[in-house]
Motif scaffolding. Structure first.
Motif, short mmCIF file in Angstrom:
data_model
loop_
_atom_site.label_atom_id
_atom_site.label_comp_id
_atom_site.label_asym_id
_atom_site.label_seq_id
_atom_site.Cartn_x
_atom_site.Cartn_y
_atom_site.Cartn_z
N THR A 175 0.84 -1.20 0.00
CA THR A 175 0.00 0.00 0.00
C THR A 175 0.87 1.25 0.00
O THR A 175 1.88 1.31 0.71
CB THR A 175 -0.91 0.03 1.24
N THR A 176 0.51 2.23 -0.81
CA THR A 176 1.26 3.48 -0.87
C THR A 176 0.77 4.44 0.21
O THR A 176 -0.42 4.50 0.52
CB THR A 176 1.11 4.17 -2.24
N TYR A 177 1.71 5.18 0.78
CA TYR A 177 1.41 6.17 1.81
C TYR A 177 2.13 7.47 1.47
O TYR A 177 3.24 7.46 0.93
CB TYR A 177 1.86 5.68 3.18
N GLY A 178 1.50 8.57 1.82
CA GLY A 178 2.11 9.87 1.58
C GLY A 178 1.71 10.46 0.25
O GLY A 178 1.26 9.76 -0.66
N GLN A 179 1.86 11.77 0.13
CA GLN A 179 1.41 12.49 -1.06
C GLN A 179 2.46 12.56 -2.16
O GLN A 179 2.15 12.97 -3.28
CB GLN A 179 0.97 13.91 -0.65
N PHE A 180 3.69 12.17 -1.85
CA PHE A 180 4.76 12.23 -2.86
C PHE A 180 4.88 10.90 -3.59
O PHE A 180 5.90 10.22 -3.51
CB PHE A 180 6.08 12.60 -2.20
N GLN A 181 3.81 10.52 -4.27
CA GLN A 181 3.79 9.28 -5.03
C GLN A 181 3.65 9.61 -6.52
O GLN A 181 3.05 10.61 -6.88
CB GLN A 181 2.61 8.41 -4.59
N PRO A 182 4.24 8.76 -7.42
CA PRO A 182 4.09 9.01 -8.86
C PRO A 182 2.62 9.14 -9.24
O PRO A 182 1.79 8.40 -8.69
CB PRO A 182 4.72 7.76 -9.50
N PRO A 183 2.28 10.08 -10.12
CA PRO A 183 3.17 10.97 -10.86
C PRO A 183 3.48 12.28 -10.14
O PRO A 183 3.93 13.24 -10.76
CB PRO A 183 2.36 11.24 -12.14
N ASN A 184 3.21 12.33 -8.84
CA ASN A 184 3.44 13.55 -8.07
C ASN A 184 4.62 13.41 -7.12
O ASN A 184 4.56 13.78 -5.95
CB ASN A 184 2.17 13.90 -7.28
N SER A 185 5.73 12.86 -7.65
CA SER A 185 6.90 12.61 -6.81
C SER A 185 7.66 13.89 -6.46
O SER A 185 8.47 13.88 -5.54
CB SER A 185 7.85 11.63 -7.52
N THR A 186 7.42 14.95 -7.21
CA THR A 186 8.10 16.23 -6.98
C THR A 186 7.14 17.21 -6.32
O THR A 186 5.98 17.30 -6.72
CB THR A 186 8.64 16.82 -8.29
N GLY A 187 7.63 17.94 -5.34
CA GLY A 187 6.77 18.93 -4.69
C GLY A 187 7.55 19.70 -3.64
O GLY A 187 8.76 19.54 -3.48
N PHE A 188 6.83 20.55 -2.92
CA PHE A 188 7.42 21.39 -1.88
C PHE A 188 6.93 20.94 -0.50
O PHE A 188 5.76 20.57 -0.35
CB PHE A 188 7.03 22.86 -2.09
#
Length: 226
Positions: free
Chosen positions: A138-151
């Motif tokens: 299971t994936t956790y967190g908001q920095f998952q593909p396609p949103n691996s880049t962020g602030f």
């Protein structure tokens, strides 16, 4: 009345110009923060964890740690990227399953509490705040593909003063954590938005002024030496 010499006057002018250009606390500004060393995943041994420290403003005090572990299948964790906040710092995020998580911000968003995000305070031993992970499939967190880049928004304190800032990064199982940029407002309590940087025109004027004053100092020293 004692008059200042041209050399002393020029020196003071240079100090002032450099102080502005470097984001001295005498002048409120958005200033560049030190960047942590990028973390690359280790293949061996299984379960290995890489940790780097982050001193945001270069004052010799560690404000955060970042860690990355992959693979660690024996515990069900496929990979995990974390930020640890210490007693003098906090990370803008939310409380999710098992742990607090870092909120993912996009350019132009204010680094401030809201939209489900609050500043998750650190502790002396370091508060583990997950950036992204895969656990038991299971994936956790908001920095998952396609949103691996962020602030990621953060706060750190110096004495009684609190400063707001952000760090831009990219993370994934394949390459670890790539730190892209980091800035903070050196006015205590000053606001900052994700992606905000110093005004180019201001930096150009400051640099031009510093070069001009440095030239004046060099000329004066040459004249005194001749």
């Amino acid at each position: 009345m004692k008059q200042p010499t041209p050399l002393k006057t020029a020196s003071k002018g240079l100090a002032g110009a450099l102080a502005i250009a470097s984001g001295s606390s005498a002048y409120g500004a958005i200033v560049s923060a030190n960047l942590p060393t990028d973390i690359f995943p280790a293949s061996f041994p299984t379960g290995s964890t890489t940790t780097v420290s982050w001193d945001v403003n270069g004052d010799g005090i560690n404000d955060f740690n970042f860690s990355f572990r992959q693979p660690e299948s024996t515990t069900g964790i496929d990979w995990q990227a974390n930020i640890y906040a210490f007693a003098n710092s906090a990370v803008l995020g939310y409380v999710g399953p098992y742990f607090p998580y870092a909120g993912r911000f996009t350019a132009g968003q204010p680094i401030a509490a809201g939209g489900g995000n609050t500043f998750q305070p650190g502790v002396a031993a370091g508060t583990q705040i997950i950036i992204a992970s895969i656990y038991a499939g299971t994936t956790y967190g908001q920095f998952q593909p396609p949103n691996s880049t962020g602030f990621i928004g953060f706060q750190f304190t110096v004495g009684a003063n609190t400063f707001n800032g952000y760090i831009q990064l990219k993370t994934s199982r394949s390459f670890g954590i790539d730190f892209i940029s980091a800035f903070y407002n050196n006015t205590p309590g000053g606001a900052i938005t994700a992606g905000q940087v110093p005004e180019p025109g201001t930096l150009a004027l400051l640099a031009f002024g510093a070069v001009g004053v440095a030239g004046a100092i060099a000329k004066r020293r040459k004249a005194l030496a001749s």
